[in-house]
Each structure stands twice: as structure tokens, then as C-alpha cells.
Design an enzyme around this catalytic site. Structure first.
Site, PDB file in Angstrom:
ATOM      1  N   GLN A 188       0.861  -1.188   0.000  1.00  0.00           N
ATOM      2  CA  GLN A 188       0.000   0.000   0.000  1.00  0.00           C
ATOM      3  C   GLN A 188       0.899   1.240   0.000  1.00  0.00           C
ATOM      4  OE1 GLN A 188      -3.244  -0.039  -0.237  1.00  0.00           O
ATOM      5  NE2 GLN A 188      -3.850  -2.105   0.340  1.00  0.00           N
ATOM      6  N   TYR A 216      -6.251 -13.246  -1.630  1.00  0.00           N
ATOM      7  CA  TYR A 216      -5.205 -12.324  -2.099  1.00  0.00           C
ATOM      8  C   TYR A 216      -4.680 -11.464  -0.949  1.00  0.00           C
ATOM      9  CZ  TYR A 216      -7.439 -13.488  -6.564  1.00  0.00           C
ATOM     10  OH  TYR A 216      -7.973 -14.151  -7.631  1.00  0.00           O
ATOM     11  N   GLU A 237      -2.695 -16.403  -1.126  1.00  0.00           N
ATOM     12  CA  GLU A 237      -1.882 -15.468  -1.916  1.00  0.00           C
ATOM     13  C   GLU A 237      -1.112 -16.289  -2.944  1.00  0.00           C
ATOM     14  OE1 GLU A 237      -0.055 -12.861  -3.894  1.00  0.00           O
ATOM     15  OE2 GLU A 237      -1.441 -12.111  -2.371  1.00  0.00           O
ATOM     16  N   ASP A 297      -9.809  -7.813  -1.263  1.00  0.00           N
ATOM     17  CA  ASP A 297      -9.198  -6.546  -1.694  1.00  0.00           C
ATOM     18  C   ASP A 297      -8.684  -6.805  -3.109  1.00  0.00           C
ATOM     19  OD1 ASP A 297      -7.871  -4.171  -2.006  1.00  0.00           O
ATOM     20  OD2 ASP A 297      -6.355  -4.535  -0.480  1.00  0.00           O
ATOM     21  N   CYS A 322     -10.091  -0.659  -4.904  1.00  0.00           N
ATOM     22  CA  CYS A 322      -9.324   0.469  -5.456  1.00  0.00           C
ATOM     23  C   CYS A 322     -10.011   1.010  -6.711  1.00  0.00           C
ATOM     24  CB  CYS A 322      -7.882   0.051  -5.763  1.00  0.00           C
ATOM     25  SG  CYS A 322      -7.760  -1.328  -6.892  1.00  0.00           S
ATOM     26  N   GLU A 356     -10.190   4.968  -3.083  1.00  0.00           N
ATOM     27  CA  GLU A 356     -10.154   3.669  -2.400  1.00  0.00           C
ATOM     28  C   GLU A 356     -11.401   3.632  -1.519  1.00  0.00           C
ATOM     29  OE1 GLU A 356      -7.333   0.266  -1.535  1.00  0.00           O
ATOM     30  OE2 GLU A 356      -7.094   1.958  -2.889  1.00  0.00           O
TER      31      GLU A 356
END
Length: 365
Positions: A188, A216, A237, A297, A322, A356
Site C-alpha cells: 500500500q 489475495y 496469496e 481486496d 481500489c 479507495e
């Protein structure tokens, strides 16, 4: 970008708030919680192309509208540490031909704890001469007080002088968390707003029962802070460096109820439905998890139709986006079964159109 419209920041944020409120209106979202950013020096990473002109060279960027290149000597949206490094680095690179010959890009990754990685990207193979020169460069920067790592990259080649990561410290509701961030993998960019996102996510999921599934998870940014609210956390992930960083972060933060598995959301769906077996899941009993809450996310494209169906099976959904437009596409389906309990705007990217957003969804009925 050289001079930021700092005095207009509040008005620009209010515009984003209006836009996001309008986008979420069809889904009966409650009033937005709005989390502002610092007005400058908020970005912890930056990438620049390098333009060579005779013996001189400098950082450049490209104007998004005109596509014209422009010179960048300072970058007020980036951390003060990145700005100091930009100023210190170029004169030292100019001293050694092997360091600036065929150099085409420099990436910077900094932390609030004052560590920085400088990645030098080349259109040539890197040899022992380059490595020796890079060691000298690092020593010169250390003498100037920088806590710096140097990474050299070329086609199919990567040289780390010591390490290719930095350890960031993020404060969440008064508690410090350590996050290993690996060069050239996603983190981030706005550390202050990231802490606010983590705090909001922790607040949403307080008093949760059962377990959490995260798809993720990257370096464990969210799951590490959220683990305190759940009996157990299972996170997926796909990128190896991110999985390795997440495993380090679990140990560094002494989290004992979080399991990371390296697989895609699609593969995980197949495993949960018993469609196929995976060696990577040996020793992990999926039936031992009672995941009532799911955290997603996704990338800018949002969730694909199959993942939306998977997500819909959970009682509570925490969705960080996002791209509010693809969030709203997904909400067309999710809002049939779930209602939005909380909604938030996080100003990760001031002075841009980017927004966001976060929504906390609970199953109806």
C-alpha cells in the site's frame, strides 16, 4: 506535480466523497466515513524513468494527458526520505560510468521507520564491476546518514547487495505492527491512510464469531491486524515473495492463529468445494475452519463472477476496493443477499481521480 494544490485538498476530497456517495446510493449505503491523507509527502514509493542528455541524466515522468515527458527534481507527494535520496543519489551515480551507463529507471521504496530501497534498472547485463561500484555507492549514501539497500535489475537478472526488503512499522489503534515489504511487489503506497484502513477494518470486524477467510492477502497487510478479532484466519496469496513476506510478518508479530496458503482464489474455490485436491493443502484441514467472514481486496478489475458467487456464501463480507466502479458492478449481485452496514472512503491517492473504498456487508434477514 511539482507544486501541489495543497489549499484545494479539502475541496478535492469533498468532490470524491460526493462521487462515491452517488455511486453507492442505489445500494442504500449509510453515510460515508471519510479518511483524509496528509497533503504532501504521503507516498512511500515512487518509480521514475531516467532520461540521458549528453553527459547529463535526470528523473522524468510522463504527463498523463499530453504524454510529454517532464523533468522531476523533487516530488512532493513522495516521502521526505525519497526526496532526500533523489537529490543525493544522482550526483553519486554520475561519478561512476558503470552505474549510469544504460540506466533507464530508478524505483524507490521507503518506510516511516526511515529505511529505503533504491532499485536501479538497466538495459545491460550487470557484472562484478557494477557490483563493486554499487557497494561504493551504498557506502557513500550510508556516510550521508541513509539506511539504504541497493538492488540492481536487468533482463533475467537481479543483484541484491544485502537484502531486497525493508521492514515497515504501522500503528493500528495504538499497537505497532511490523510489515516486511519486498522490492518490486505490491505494498500500500500511502502508509498513513493504510493505517486508517486497517483501523477501520478492525473496527468493522470487532465482536466477530468464527473464522476469517482472506483472498489475495499480499504480505498479510490486513489479515495480521484482523487476526485479533477471529478464532482463526485462513488467507490465500499466489505471489511467492508476498507469501514469504507474510510468513515473516506472522512470526514477527507473534500471530498464532493465521495460516497462509499459496493458491489463487479460483483454486481455493475448487478445494473448498472438493472439486480437486492440492498437495499445497497437505496438513491443512479446511473442515476445521468455520469462516463466517470473508475479506477481499481485489485488483482494479474487481471480483470475477465465480468469486462473487463464492463470496456471497459468507455471512459477512469486508470488501476494500481500489476501483469503486467495479465494486458497484459486484454490489449489483452482492446486494441481493447482503446489505451495506458501513461504507468508507480512504484518500490513498490525493490530487488524482483514484478512490479507495471500503464496504462492510452483512447477510440480510
Amino acid at each position: 506535480m511539482q507544486n501541489l494544490p495543497v489549499t484545494h485538498y479539502s475541496a478535492l476530497l469533498a468532490e470524491k466523497q460526493e462521487k462515491l456517495t452517488a455511486l453507492l446510493a442505489p445500494f442504500n449505503a449509510p453515510n460515508l466515513q471519510v479518511f483524509a491523507s496528509p497533503t504532501q509527502h504521503f507516498r512511500m514509493r515512487a518509480e521514475f524513468r531516467i532520461w540521458h542528455e549528453g553527459d547529463d541524466f535526470y528523473h522524468i515522468m510522463f504527463d498523463q494527458q499530453s504524454k510529454q515527458r517532464y523533468r522531476v527534481d523533487n516530488f512532493p507527494i513522495a516521502s521526505e526520505l525519497i526526496n532526500r535520496m533523489m537529490t543525493a543519489l544522482l550526483p553519486l551515480l554520475k561519478q561512476q560510468t558503470v552505474l549510469h551507463h544504460r540506466l533507464f529507471q530508478i524505483d524507490y521504496l521507503s518506510t516511516q521507520s526511515q529505511h529505503i530501497i533504491v532499485s536501479l534498472l538497466y538495459h545491460k547485463a550487470l557484472d562484478e564491476d557494477w557490483q563493486a561500484a554499487a557497494q561504493t555507492l551504498r557506502s557513500q549514501l550510508q556516510q550521508q546518514g541513509f539506511n539504504v539497500q541497493i538492488v540492481g535489475r536487468a533482463s533475467k537478472q537481479k543483484i541484491c547487495l544485502e537484502q531486497d526488503y525493508v521492514d515497515e512499522i504501522l500503528r493500528v489503534h495504538g499497537k505497532d505492527y511490523i510489515y516486511r515489504q519486498v522490492e518490486n511487489s505490491f505494498t500500500q503506497p500511502n502508509a498513513t491512510v493504510n493505517s486508517k484502513m486497517l483501523e477501520w477494518a478492525v473496527d468493522c470486524t470487532r465482536n466477530s464469531h468464527g473464522d476469517l477467510l482472506e483472498l489475495y492477502c499480499g504480505n498479510g497487510n490486513f489479515s495480521i491486524a484482523l487476526a485479533q478479532n477471529f478464532r482463526k484466519v485462513l488467507a490465500t496469496e499466489i505471489a511467492k515473495p508476498s507469501v514469504a513476506a507474510a510468513q515473516f510478518n506472522i512470526a514477527a508479530n507473534q500471530i498464532n492463529n493465521l495460516q497462509i496458503i499459496r493458491m489463487s482464489a479460483e483454486e481455493f474455490t475448487q478445494a473448498m468445494q472438493g472439486v480437486r485436491e492440492f498437495n499445497r493443502l497437505k496438513g491443512i484441514d479446511l473442515k476445521a475452519y468455520e469462516c463466517n467472514t470473508i475479506f477481499v481486496d481485489p485488483p482494479r478489475a474487481g471480483l470475477d463472477a465465480d468469486t462473487v458467487k463464492l463470496v456471497q456464501q459468507y455471512e459477512r463480507i469486508l470488501y476494500i476496493s481500489c476501483n469503486p466502479h467495479t465494486l458497484c458492478d459486484n454490489l449489483q449481485t452482492l446486494s441481493q443477499t447482503h446489505r451495506i452496514e458501513k461504507a468508507a472512503l480512504f484518500d490513498q491517492f490525493p490530487y488524482t481521480e483514484h478512490m479507495e473504498a471500503g464496504v462492510w456487508l452483512v447477510r440480510k434477514g
